[in-house]
Design a protein around this motif. Structure first.
Motif, PDB file in Angstrom:
ATOM      1  N   GLY A 209       0.415  -6.435  -4.563  1.00  0.00           N
ATOM      2  CA  GLY A 209      -0.594  -6.442  -3.710  1.00  0.00           C
ATOM      3  C   GLY A 209      -1.899  -6.685  -4.343  1.00  0.00           C
ATOM      4  O   GLY A 209      -2.115  -6.694  -5.567  1.00  0.00           O
TER       5      GLY A 209
ATOM      6  N   ASP B 214       1.327  -5.971  -0.388  1.00  0.00           N
ATOM      7  CA  ASP B 214       2.111  -7.022   0.256  1.00  0.00           C
ATOM      8  C   ASP B 214       3.240  -7.507   0.512  1.00  0.00           C
ATOM      9  O   ASP B 214       3.771  -7.957   1.492  1.00  0.00           O
ATOM     10  N   ARG B 215       4.174  -6.854  -0.581  1.00  0.00           N
ATOM     11  CA  ARG B 215       5.611  -7.187  -0.440  1.00  0.00           C
ATOM     12  C   ARG B 215       6.184  -5.858  -0.501  1.00  0.00           C
ATOM     13  O   ARG B 215       5.767  -5.064  -1.335  1.00  0.00           O
TER      14      ARG B 215
ATOM     15  N   ARG C  93      -3.263  -2.147  -1.419  1.00  0.00           N
ATOM     16  CA  ARG C  93      -2.722  -2.811  -0.360  1.00  0.00           C
ATOM     17  C   ARG C  93      -1.043  -3.506  -0.615  1.00  0.00           C
ATOM     18  O   ARG C  93      -1.179  -4.520  -1.364  1.00  0.00           O
TER      19      ARG C  93
ATOM     20  N   THR D 228      -0.174  -3.436   7.810  1.00  0.00           N
ATOM     21  CA  THR D 228      -0.102  -3.251   6.385  1.00  0.00           C
ATOM     22  C   THR D 228       0.234  -1.719   5.835  1.00  0.00           C
ATOM     23  O   THR D 228      -0.037  -0.723   6.552  1.00  0.00           O
TER      24      THR D 228
END
Ligand SMILES: Nc1ncnc2c1ncn2[C@@H]1O[C@H](COP(=O)(O)OP(=O)(O)OP(=O)(O)O)[C@@H](O)[C@H]1O
Ligand SMILES: *[C@@H]1O[C@H](CO)[C@@H](O)[C@H](O)[C@H]1NC(C)=O
Ligand SMILES: [Mg+2]
Length: 330
Positions: free
Chosen positions: A52, A71-72, A69, A108
């Motif tokens: 991320g 993302d996956r 953050r 998130t």
């Protein structure tokens, strides 16, 4: 107590916001933290990686943190994820980047870390920006030693032991004194499922991964030791493990170094920018790197042994500027 503070925050717009801070490590009201987290935008981005984007977050008192953050992430329950994060949040060592908190917003997941103002070793070695300080040989030795301390702590002093899985120069962050802090430990395990691992993460970290890890996808302490050996070679040569110099010749950095050493071309191995490098220490570091990158994992030293070897090499000739910053070893 692993978690001293556990705060559930229900805001008007959604009760799926949750903030956990570890060890009272974020002495701010949770509303301030969440407000700052929500306000992060493009301008605050400091970099991005396999999982991320990383942001810089500045609190009202100017305290600064890095926010990753995610993302996956792996499928699975938030409870399991948060329990594992609590373990990572409980790990404290001078050569590790503290995980200070975790926040789940409606859209998130955010991880809050110490902010290391000098950025990554990768940037230092390979990005030659204006005014970018060059790393001399004694600074590199200090980085090798501190990184080894952080990694040895994860392998030998943590319970359960932590395998890093992603040792590389972009995961070695430097503070104002160029003291190294190992970052992102335990994250690969948390975010990547074993099956997907080989195909996805290899792309980002090609060159650092032990041959048996590439084949089986199973990380062990010894695969970390291999990656650490590659990191040592990167410090000596100033070259990325994917540098075209050797990749063009079908070699990795380990094979390339062995070829040059056989031809007695030590001078060609050392980064030209290290004017203060002395051959004796360079050879000793290369020897340690060679043992770490042994094709057979069982023949590689443990991280504690690596640390001991490095301490012998770095401490024994008593380089004066080294002793100043590590007076406890004199
Ligand atoms: N705690 C931090 N303090 C300061 N800068 C950071 C911090 N964490 C990350 N960075 C910066 O953000 C960049 C991206 O970090 P990130 O961890 O997302 O990617 P990476 O380290 O390149 O790869 P990986 O996802 O495999 O760890 C780093 O190279 C570094 O420059
Ligand atoms: C190496 O760099 C460090 C930090 O930049 C500096 O303090 C030190 O004096 C330098 N040492 C030599 C031998 O150049
Ligand atoms: Mg990283």
């Amino acid at each position: 107590m692993v978690v001293q503070i556990l705060i559930l925050v229900y805001l008007l717009w959604g009760f799926c916001t949750k903030l956990i801070t570890f060890h009272g490590d974020m002495p701010y009201p949770s509303c301030e933290i969440i407000e700052k987290l929500e306000a992060l935008d493009e301008e605050d981005v400091v970099g991005s990686g396999g999982f991320g984007t990383v942001y810089r977050m500045v609190m009202n008192d100017c305290g600064t943190f890095a926010v990753k953050r995610i993302d996956r992430s792996r499928e699975g329950s938030d409870q399991v994820f948060e329990r594992e994060l609590e373990i990572l949040g409980s790990i404290k060592h001078i050569n590790l980047v503290n995980l200070r908190g975790y926040c789940r917003l409606p859209a998130t997941k955010l991880l809050i870390y110490d902010y290391l103002s000098m950025g990554s070793l990768d940037d230092f070695l390979h990005e030659h920006g204006e005014g970018q300080q060059l790393l001399n040989w004694s600074a590199r030795l200090k980085i090798a030693l501190g990184s080894a301390r952080g990694l040895a702590y994860l392998h030998h002093d943590c319970c359960p032991k932590i395998i890093h899985r992603d040792i590389k120069s972009s995961n070695i962050l430097l503070d104002e004194n160029l003291e190294p802090h190992v970052s992102d430990f335990g994250l690969a395990k948390l975010l990547v499922d074993e099956e997907a691992h080989v195909t996805t993460v290899v792309a980002g970290t090609f060159g650092y991964l032990a041959p048996e890890y590439l084949q089986s996808g199973r990380a062990t302490e010894k695969s970390d030791v291999y990656s650490f050996g590659v990191l040592l070679l990167e410090l000596v040569t100033g070259k990325r493990p994917t540098d075209p110099t050797f990749v063009k010749r079908g070699l990795n950095v380990v094979g390339w170094m062995n070829t040059l050493l056989k031809e007695n071309r030590l001078e060609d191995v050392i980064d030209k920018r290290c004017a203060d490098a002395d051959m004796e220490t360079v050879e000793a570091i290369l020897e340690i790197a060679a043992r770490c990158t042994d094709a057979n994992p069982d023949d590689r030293p443990s991280m504690n042994q690596v640390l001991q070897l490095l301490e012998q090499e770095v401490m024994s000739p008593c380089p004066s500027d080294f002793y100043e910053s590590h007076s406890d070893y004199c």
